[in-house]
Design an enzyme around this catalytic site. Structure first.
Site, mmCIF file in Angstrom:
data_model
loop_
_atom_site.group_PDB
_atom_site.id
_atom_site.type_symbol
_atom_site.label_atom_id
_atom_site.label_comp_id
_atom_site.label_asym_id
_atom_site.label_seq_id
_atom_site.Cartn_x
_atom_site.Cartn_y
_atom_site.Cartn_z
ATOM 1 N N HIS A 125 -5.512 3.870 18.606
ATOM 2 C CA HIS A 125 -4.267 4.477 19.085
ATOM 3 C C HIS A 125 -4.656 5.473 20.190
ATOM 4 O O HIS A 125 -5.727 6.069 20.127
ATOM 5 C CB HIS A 125 -3.646 5.213 17.893
ATOM 6 C CG HIS A 125 -2.269 5.736 18.104
ATOM 7 N ND1 HIS A 125 -2.005 6.864 18.833
ATOM 8 C CD2 HIS A 125 -1.062 5.308 17.643
ATOM 9 C CE1 HIS A 125 -0.707 7.100 18.811
ATOM 10 N NE2 HIS A 125 -0.107 6.170 18.096
ATOM 11 N N ASP A 202 -9.315 7.961 11.576
ATOM 12 C CA ASP A 202 -7.875 8.138 11.752
ATOM 13 C C ASP A 202 -7.187 7.287 10.686
ATOM 14 O O ASP A 202 -7.153 6.068 10.776
ATOM 15 C CB ASP A 202 -7.518 7.686 13.177
ATOM 16 C CG ASP A 202 -6.024 7.506 13.396
ATOM 17 O OD1 ASP A 202 -5.247 7.696 12.440
ATOM 18 O OD2 ASP A 202 -5.657 7.170 14.534
ATOM 19 N N GLN A 205 -2.470 5.063 9.799
ATOM 20 C CA GLN A 205 -1.833 3.792 9.465
ATOM 21 C C GLN A 205 -2.234 3.308 8.078
ATOM 22 O O GLN A 205 -1.505 2.559 7.435
ATOM 23 C CB GLN A 205 -2.226 2.749 10.522
ATOM 24 C CG GLN A 205 -1.292 1.581 10.645
ATOM 25 C CD GLN A 205 0.142 2.007 10.886
ATOM 26 O OE1 GLN A 205 1.017 1.674 10.109
ATOM 27 N NE2 GLN A 205 0.392 2.764 11.925
ATOM 28 N N LYS A 228 4.370 8.744 8.015
ATOM 29 C CA LYS A 228 4.083 7.312 7.841
ATOM 30 C C LYS A 228 3.977 6.943 6.372
ATOM 31 O O LYS A 228 3.726 5.796 6.029
ATOM 32 C CB LYS A 228 2.803 6.947 8.591
ATOM 33 C CG LYS A 228 2.970 7.176 10.090
ATOM 34 C CD LYS A 228 2.179 6.241 10.942
ATOM 35 C CE LYS A 228 2.579 6.434 12.392
ATOM 36 N NZ LYS A 228 1.502 6.152 13.325
HETATM 37 C C1 LIG Z 1 0.883 6.837 14.206
HETATM 38 C C2 LIG Z 1 -0.531 6.812 14.488
HETATM 39 C C3 LIG Z 1 -1.162 7.888 15.124
HETATM 40 C C4 LIG Z 1 -0.409 9.092 15.620
HETATM 41 O O1 LIG Z 1 0.245 9.776 14.605
HETATM 42 P P1 LIG Z 1 1.215 10.985 14.952
HETATM 43 O O2 LIG Z 1 1.988 11.171 13.692
HETATM 44 O O3 LIG Z 1 2.078 10.536 16.095
HETATM 45 O O4 LIG Z 1 0.374 12.147 15.299
HETATM 46 C C5 LIG Z 1 -2.516 7.823 15.332
HETATM 47 N N1 LIG Z 1 -3.232 6.756 14.928
HETATM 48 C C6 LIG Z 1 -2.675 5.712 14.303
HETATM 49 C C7 LIG Z 1 -3.535 4.572 13.862
HETATM 50 C C8 LIG Z 1 -1.306 5.692 14.073
HETATM 51 O O5 LIG Z 1 -0.757 4.653 13.460
#
Ligand SMILES: *Cc1c(COP(=O)(O)O)cnc(C)c1O
Length: 408
Positions: A125, A202, A205, A228
């Site tokens: 991302h 990260d 997701q 999320k």
């Molecule tokens: C949504 C997402 C982000 C960003 O998240 P924010 O809530 O906008 O800070 C970063 N990495 C991945 C894999 C995502 O799905």
């Protein structure tokens, strides 16, 4: 029918928004990778906060402030327990994944120099690319990319050969938001540690589908966003190993993050407050805790088992459409189907689906390098949650067929 121990009909009743209509059609919400919907149990916690104990935390001696502080700190402990984190002060409240990554990337500025290397996966991302590019600009370190194959899987041999004694940092997502790939993060972390590099995963997701054990993973940093995973926007958590959080400088200066301030010198507060300057999203943090309660009550094993069946069914149905191609065909994937139909722009498909009440995302999904890799402008992305049904998949498939016949 898909076999599941979950009572999907009852679960759907927890989400008031799923009752609404869009363009005169019942909403079919398949944009869960962008943000998930919020159950009544979490909405109730938000309302209760503002009805009964809205106050600033850690400051007042008065009752409301104490209550808000207690519940907020309880939420931190829920997060600690959920992700199996050793110490509650290794849980930093943030405004979300983007904030967490920037905090770490900025903190590394004084640790890197010319000649150092940082590795990023090819399927990140933008929020897990740009902060590191900015870090490299500040420090002269070099950004190198771990390549992926056409299935959307990282090429692990290439990763191994990129790792060397100059590698200081590796960052990678747990699950790709554009392709759904579940990356082999344990292998990535262990290999990085062999050369003494730190790893940031990260988890934005992944966290809605997988319950990661951060101690078992031995990861250095892990970030998530509450929105999320059934929580509100504007709140998330950064996990950092205590040794790293002690070494990193504060990210922002302000109230709450200090021990003592004079005009000559300021000393910083202990963890986690060193990284929590200013009034945080108190209600959001509390609601994040409630969202974890909600999801744990359903159980992550049951959630991922049901979602896997749903995505397998959807994949088979979509692939039966002539000219439809799925991007992201990794062996291990979850809850995201990115696709295009030959000769049709993804945006046009998305627009027709919206007329039918079906919410999907179209475009590059904040991952332009992936689109460049496949030489496409973007995809249609349907992303699933445990509250989606087989009937909704059927509506998606019918909608895509209809769009195809109108546009071709
Ligand atoms: C949504 C997402 C982000 C960003 O998240 P924010 O809530 O906008 O800070 C970063 N990495 C991945 C894999 C995502 O799905």
């Amino acid at each position: 029918m898909i076999e599941t121990s979950l009572d999907i009909a009852a679960i759907r009743k927890d989400f008031p928004i799923l009752n609404r209509e869009v363009n005169g059609q019942p909403l079919v919400y398949l944009d869960n990778a962008a943000t998930s919907q919020t159950p009544q149990q979490v909405i109730d916690v938000i309302v209760d906060y503002y009805h009964n104990y809205n106050a600033n935390i850690h400051r007042g001696v008065h009752r409301l402030s104490q209550e808000a502080t207690d519940v907020y700190e309880e939420a931190r402990k829920k997060i600690q327990k959920h992700f199996n984190i050793a110490k509650s002060h290794e849980v930093i409240f943030t405004s979300g994944t983007t904030h967490g990554i920037n905090l770490v990337a900025t903190g590394f500025t004084s640790f890197l120099k010319k000649g150092d290397e940082v590795l990023v996966s090819a399927m990140e991302h933008h929020s897990n690319i740009v902060p590191w590019q900015m870090l490299c600009e500040r420090t002269g370190a070099q950004l190198k990319v771990i390549p992926m194959n056409l299935d959307g899987e990282l090429v692990m041999e290439e990763y191994q050969s990129l790792l060397c004694e100059n590698t200081k940092l590796v960052f990678c997502n747990h699950v790709s938001n554009a392709l759904g790939t579940i990356n082999p993060i344990k292998e990535i972390i262990d290999a990085a540690h062999e050369v003494g590099a730190a790893v940031l995963i990260d988890g934005a997701q992944a966290a809605a589908h997988i319950k990661p054990d951060l101690q078992a993973l031995d990861v250095d940093f892990y970030t998530v966003s509450a929105h999320k995973m059934c929580g509100p926007t504007g709140v998330g958590m950064l996990y950092g190993k205590e040794e790293w959080l002690k070494k990193l400088p504060p990210y922002q200066g302000g109230g709450e993050m200090i021990a003592e301030v004079t005009f000559e010198k300021t000393t910083y507060a202990d963890l986690p407050h060193k990284f929590e300057a200013g009034t945080p999203n108190i209600c959001g943090g509390i609601a994040f805790g409630a969202a974890l309660d909600y999801m744990n009550h359903l159980g992550f094993d049951a959630i991922s088992q049901y979602e896997d069946e749903l995505i397998q069914y959807a994949t088979a149905q979509l692939l039966a459409i002539d000219g439809l191609k799925i991007y992201g065909t990794a062996k291990h994937k979850t809850s995201v189907i990115s696709f295009n139909i030959e000769g049709i722009h993804p945006y046009d498909i998305g627009t027709i689906l919206d007329k039918l009440g079906i919410a999907v995302r179209t475009g590059h999904h904040c991952a332009q390098p992936i689109m460049d890799f496949y030489k496409i402008p973007g995809t249609v992305r349907a992303s699933f949650s445990f509250y989606n049904t087989k009937e909704e998949v059927d509506k998606l498939v019918e909608g895509v067929k209809r769009a195809k016949s109108m546009l071709q």
